[in-house]
Each structure stands twice: as C-alpha cells, then as structure tokens.
Design a protein around this motif. Structure first.
Motif, PDB file in Angstrom:
ATOM      1  N   VAL A 133       0.846  -1.198   0.000  1.00  0.00           N
ATOM      2  CA  VAL A 133       0.000   0.000   0.000  1.00  0.00           C
ATOM      3  C   VAL A 133       0.880   1.247   0.000  1.00  0.00           C
ATOM      4  CG1 VAL A 133      -1.704   1.320   1.321  1.00  0.00           C
ATOM      5  CG2 VAL A 133      -1.949  -1.173   1.108  1.00  0.00           C
ATOM      6  N   GLN A 134       1.883   1.271   0.854  1.00  0.00           N
ATOM      7  CA  GLN A 134       2.777   2.432   0.950  1.00  0.00           C
ATOM      8  C   GLN A 134       3.542   2.655  -0.346  1.00  0.00           C
ATOM      9  OE1 GLN A 134       5.112   1.361   4.373  1.00  0.00           O
ATOM     10  NE2 GLN A 134       3.356   1.509   5.748  1.00  0.00           N
ATOM     11  N   CYS A 135       4.022   1.597  -0.960  1.00  0.00           N
ATOM     12  CA  CYS A 135       4.743   1.722  -2.232  1.00  0.00           C
ATOM     13  C   CYS A 135       3.822   2.318  -3.287  1.00  0.00           C
ATOM     14  CB  CYS A 135       5.275   0.356  -2.666  1.00  0.00           C
ATOM     15  SG  CYS A 135       6.232   0.373  -4.194  1.00  0.00           S
ATOM     16  N   GLY A 136       2.606   1.811  -3.377  1.00  0.00           N
ATOM     17  CA  GLY A 136       1.650   2.348  -4.340  1.00  0.00           C
ATOM     18  C   GLY A 136       1.376   3.823  -4.115  1.00  0.00           C
ATOM     19  N   LEU A 137       1.170   4.203  -2.850  1.00  0.00           N
ATOM     20  CA  LEU A 137       0.916   5.615  -2.538  1.00  0.00           C
ATOM     21  C   LEU A 137       2.113   6.483  -2.893  1.00  0.00           C
ATOM     22  CD1 LEU A 137      -0.897   5.300   0.909  1.00  0.00           C
ATOM     23  CD2 LEU A 137      -1.896   6.093  -1.255  1.00  0.00           C
ATOM     24  N   ARG A 138       3.301   6.054  -2.519  1.00  0.00           N
ATOM     25  CA  ARG A 138       4.519   6.832  -2.791  1.00  0.00           C
ATOM     26  C   ARG A 138       4.748   7.028  -4.282  1.00  0.00           C
ATOM     27  NH1 ARG A 138       9.061   4.496   1.488  1.00  0.00           N
ATOM     28  NH2 ARG A 138       7.934   5.088   3.371  1.00  0.00           N
ATOM     29  N   ALA A 139       4.305   6.057  -5.081  1.00  0.00           N
ATOM     30  CA  ALA A 139       4.502   6.140  -6.533  1.00  0.00           C
ATOM     31  C   ALA A 139       3.344   6.833  -7.242  1.00  0.00           C
ATOM     32  CB  ALA A 139       4.706   4.734  -7.103  1.00  0.00           C
ATOM     33  N   GLY A 140       2.341   7.284  -6.483  1.00  0.00           N
ATOM     34  CA  GLY A 140       1.219   7.999  -7.080  1.00  0.00           C
ATOM     35  C   GLY A 140       0.153   7.112  -7.682  1.00  0.00           C
ATOM     36  N   MET A 141       0.080   5.868  -7.206  1.00  0.00           N
ATOM     37  CA  MET A 141      -0.929   4.927  -7.700  1.00  0.00           C
ATOM     38  C   MET A 141      -2.051   4.771  -6.685  1.00  0.00           C
ATOM     39  SD  MET A 141       1.358   1.905  -9.385  1.00  0.00           S
ATOM     40  CE  MET A 141       2.669   1.814  -8.179  1.00  0.00           C
ATOM     41  N   ARG A 142      -3.038   3.998  -7.057  1.00  0.00           N
ATOM     42  CA  ARG A 142      -4.150   3.667  -6.166  1.00  0.00           C
ATOM     43  C   ARG A 142      -3.906   2.253  -5.635  1.00  0.00           C
ATOM     44  NH1 ARG A 142      -9.312   5.209  -9.753  1.00  0.00           N
ATOM     45  NH2 ARG A 142     -10.411   4.930  -7.780  1.00  0.00           N
ATOM     46  N   PRO A 143      -3.638   2.127  -4.334  1.00  0.00           N
ATOM     47  CA  PRO A 143      -3.343   0.803  -3.784  1.00  0.00           C
ATOM     48  C   PRO A 143      -4.580   0.072  -3.266  1.00  0.00           C
ATOM     49  CG  PRO A 143      -2.725   2.493  -2.212  1.00  0.00           C
ATOM     50  CD  PRO A 143      -3.278   3.197  -3.417  1.00  0.00           C
ATOM     51  N   ILE A 144      -4.523  -1.249  -3.373  1.00  0.00           N
ATOM     52  CA  ILE A 144      -5.556  -2.129  -2.830  1.00  0.00           C
ATOM     53  C   ILE A 144      -4.862  -3.165  -1.954  1.00  0.00           C
ATOM     54  CG2 ILE A 144      -7.291  -3.887  -3.367  1.00  0.00           C
ATOM     55  CD1 ILE A 144      -7.841  -2.408  -5.984  1.00  0.00           C
ATOM     56  N   ALA A 169     -10.423  -7.690  -5.797  1.00  0.00           N
ATOM     57  CA  ALA A 169      -9.674  -6.462  -6.083  1.00  0.00           C
ATOM     58  C   ALA A 169      -9.804  -6.099  -7.560  1.00  0.00           C
ATOM     59  CB  ALA A 169      -8.206  -6.628  -5.692  1.00  0.00           C
ATOM     60  N   VAL A 170      -9.678  -7.092  -8.423  1.00  0.00           N
ATOM     61  CA  VAL A 170      -9.783  -6.843  -9.857  1.00  0.00           C
ATOM     62  C   VAL A 170     -11.192  -6.404 -10.226  1.00  0.00           C
ATOM     63  CG1 VAL A 170      -9.683  -7.970 -12.130  1.00  0.00           C
ATOM     64  CG2 VAL A 170      -7.843  -8.326 -10.459  1.00  0.00           C
ATOM     65  N   ALA A 171     -12.208  -7.016  -9.644  1.00  0.00           N
ATOM     66  CA  ALA A 171     -13.588  -6.593  -9.913  1.00  0.00           C
ATOM     67  C   ALA A 171     -13.776  -5.116  -9.540  1.00  0.00           C
ATOM     68  CB  ALA A 171     -14.566  -7.481  -9.138  1.00  0.00           C
ATOM     69  N   PHE A 172     -13.168  -4.695  -8.423  1.00  0.00           N
ATOM     70  CA  PHE A 172     -13.267  -3.301  -8.011  1.00  0.00           C
ATOM     71  C   PHE A 172     -12.583  -2.388  -9.044  1.00  0.00           C
ATOM     72  CE2 PHE A 172     -11.464   0.403  -5.828  1.00  0.00           C
ATOM     73  CZ  PHE A 172     -12.600   0.947  -5.264  1.00  0.00           C
ATOM     74  N   ILE A 173     -11.396  -2.756  -9.485  1.00  0.00           N
ATOM     75  CA  ILE A 173     -10.666  -1.951 -10.483  1.00  0.00           C
ATOM     76  C   ILE A 173     -11.498  -1.835 -11.770  1.00  0.00           C
ATOM     77  CG2 ILE A 173      -8.684  -1.919 -12.054  1.00  0.00           C
ATOM     78  CD1 ILE A 173      -7.040  -3.158  -9.719  1.00  0.00           C
ATOM     79  N   LEU A 174     -12.007  -2.948 -12.252  1.00  0.00           N
ATOM     80  CA  LEU A 174     -12.726  -2.942 -13.514  1.00  0.00           C
ATOM     81  C   LEU A 174     -14.029  -2.149 -13.434  1.00  0.00           C
ATOM     82  CD1 LEU A 174     -12.069  -6.593 -14.693  1.00  0.00           C
ATOM     83  CD2 LEU A 174     -10.925  -4.490 -15.452  1.00  0.00           C
TER      84      LEU A 174
END
Length: 179
Positions: A133-144, A169-174
């Motif tokens: 989650v932290q890596c995704g946030l730091r890189a400007g992405m949306r983490p799940i 998670a994939v259903a949420f993204i789609l």
C-alpha cells in the motif's frame, strides 16, 4: 510521460497471487490462489499492463539462492500462462540493507515505468502487506490491500479498497476505472 503511456496493475506475488509459502524456494511450494489467472486475463483484456513487484529477502538472508528464486518464478509464470505478466522486478536485499528498490521504496516501480512506458497516475498496486500500500501511494498509484496472505494482519491505511482476495480487487478496479 507521453500520451502513449499505458496504465498498469502492479502486483505483489507471495500472498497476493499465490498462497504465502514462507520464503518460497521450490516450485512445489507454488499454489496459485483460486481466481487469479482469470482475473489477470480480465485486466489484460481491459488494457492494463501487469507487473510483479516483489521483495525477495530470502536471497539476501541466504535462505535460498537467486537460481532458486528464478526457478520458482519461471514455474509460477508457467502456471499463469505465457504472456500474462508483462514484467517482473524483484529486490533480493535483506531488510537491513537500505535499498531504493525494496518496497515500500519505489525503485522497482520507477524501473517498470521507464521500461514499459507506464502512466502511474492511472495505475493500481495490489498486495497483501502495508508496504505494498505504501509503495503504491509513494509512486502515485491507487493501492488495494487483499486479505489473503498477510493481509488480515496489516494496516490498510491509505488503501483505496480492501478486498477479500485478488479476484475481488480486480472486480473493483474494472468497475471503477477505465484503462
């Protein structure tokens, strides 16, 4: 970034795509979580690049060799099917070795962005640990955060969504974004 950059879904491997196997060092330990292959194909069909970002501290700790990791990874990718995963980046350093590549740092994400021409603002990061989650946030992405693997014991602070498993998670993204 150029207008041709594409969104991606960055994926933790152990505990997210395959069952957690404490320091997985042999292909016999690889068990794909149910629903993962189908969900990965759905992401590909929606236009996402799929990139595995994995800390493999067992190499740095001497629990298994780089060759062991490569054998496990090749078997894992074979089980998913040819061409499903666009790229894999791994960090072999132990946690005490300060590495810009070790999650939650973004070094591996930046490498993938450069190598594959990715649009991080339109990308996602799915994992079973707070460092994902932290890596995704730091890189400007949306983490799940997924609740498989270590997920149920992790701090979900900052996660866009907490999913019971990868397929959810994939259903949420789609349902919430377009590639």
């Amino acid at each position: 970034m150029s207008t041709t950059s594409r969104p991606a879904v960055f994926l933790d491997r152990d505990g997210t795509l395959m069952e957690e196997a404490h320091y997985c060092s042999h292909p016999d330990q690889v068990r794909i979580i149910p629903g993962v292959p189908e969900a990965l194909r759905a992401l590909k069909d929606a236009g996402y690049r799929l990139v595995i970002i994995t800390n493999q501290s067992g190499i740095g700790r001497g629990y298994y060799t780089l060759s062991d990791y490569e054998t496990v990874q090749a078997h894992f990718l074979g089980l998913l099917g040819e061409g499903v995963i666009d790229a894999t980046y791994y960090c072999p350093e132990a946690p005490e070795a300060a590495s810009p590549r070790r999650k939650p740092e973004t070094g591996m994400v930046v490498e993938a962005q450069r190598d594959l021409g990715l649009d991080l603002a339109r990308s996602w990061f799915i994992g079973d640990k707070a460092v994902d989650v932290q890596c995704g946030l730091r890189a400007g992405m949306r983490p799940i955060l997924v609740l498989t693997g270590h997920g149920a014991d992790q701090d979900a602070a900052g996660a866009e969504f907490v999913a019971k498993d990868f397929a959810s998670a994939v259903a949420f993204i789609l349902k919430t974004s377009d590639a």
